[in-house]
Design an enzyme around this catalytic site. Structure first.
Site, mmCIF file in Angstrom:
data_model
loop_
_atom_site.group_PDB
_atom_site.id
_atom_site.type_symbol
_atom_site.label_atom_id
_atom_site.label_comp_id
_atom_site.label_asym_id
_atom_site.label_seq_id
_atom_site.Cartn_x
_atom_site.Cartn_y
_atom_site.Cartn_z
ATOM 1 N N GLY A 27 1.354 -7.704 -19.145
ATOM 2 C CA GLY A 27 1.407 -8.280 -20.484
ATOM 3 C C GLY A 27 2.575 -9.199 -20.718
ATOM 4 C CB SER A 28 4.172 -11.563 -19.704
ATOM 5 O OG SER A 28 3.244 -11.560 -18.641
#
Length: 229
Positions: A197-198
């Site tokens: 997640g980024s």
């Protein structure tokens, strides 16, 4: 059916996930065996298998690494460097390298997206810089400057400078960058990988034609996000 089989053949697991997937599977199998052998209530076994089997499936999905190729002419084209959703399209002042206004397009990757990153343009890598920082939620505006990130400056064949920034998020704690200074780069090649997640920001010259909208889903190496002048 044949089309689906061909599609599955074009999907493999990314090498960045090898250790996580192998050790995770070994741990799940070991605990499941212990529960089956030593716990009389088999409901605990099935509950464990259901919960951690689902989590493991999500992690496997996260480490997908599909083979992709951009079909069109790549001249002056900027493709999405990542799967995800467009969360920012705005003019910003970039003071670290350009010291002027740039058009920033940001793509947020959720846990369910492929997390491989692609080069957004053809050209040459001018430099790669890594910056330590915080771990704010990746969709927040301050994440672009305050979070841990890796900056990759690219120069197109026409001499335009494009900054691509890999940003760690609240969960993501490892940024992997394959780009090397002074090497040629091409659309279809992997720029790097970010775990769990980024976000990826792309800084473009003012006057660049934007080809996506806020909230639009993108496919890395496929969706055209902009056209340079």
């Amino acid at each position: 059916m044949g089309k689906r089989i061909r599609k599955l053949k074009n999907v493999r697991l990314h090498r960045e996930g090898t250790d996580t997937l192998v050790y995770g599977l070994v741990a799940i199998v070991a605990v499941a065996m212990i529960l089956w052998v030593y716990v009389d209530c088999k409901a605990w076994f099935w509950a464990f298998v259901l919960v951690f089997g689902t989590i493991y499936s999500i992690v496997v999905n996260f480490f997908r690494c599909p083979k992709r190729y951009y079909d069109g002419d790549t001249e002056k084209i900027v493709v999405a460097p990542a799967d995800g959703k467009v969360v920012v399209i705005e003019e910003v002042v970039e003071d670290e390298y350009f010291h002027d206004k740039r058009l920033m397009i940001s793509i947020f990757m959720s846990l369910f997206n492929v997390h491989a990153n692609w080069f957004p343009v053809d050209g040459k890598v001018k430099f790669v810089h890594h910056r330590n920082g915080n771990y704010h939620k990746a969709w927040l505006p301050k994440a672009s400057e305050e979070n841990e990130h890796a900056d990759i400056m690219l120069e197109t064949p026409e001499g335009e400078e494009i900054l691509c920034r890999q940003i760690a998020g609240a969960v993501a704690r490892r940024i992997v960058t394959y780009a090397k200074a002074e090497e040629d780069c091409y659309i279809d090649e992997h720029l790097g990988f970010i775990k769990f997640g980024s976000r990826v920001d792309v800084y473009l010259p003012l006057g660049t034609e934007v080809c996506v909208k806020m909230g639009q889903s993108t496919t890395g190496d496929k969706t055209v996000i902009a056209r340079l002048k």
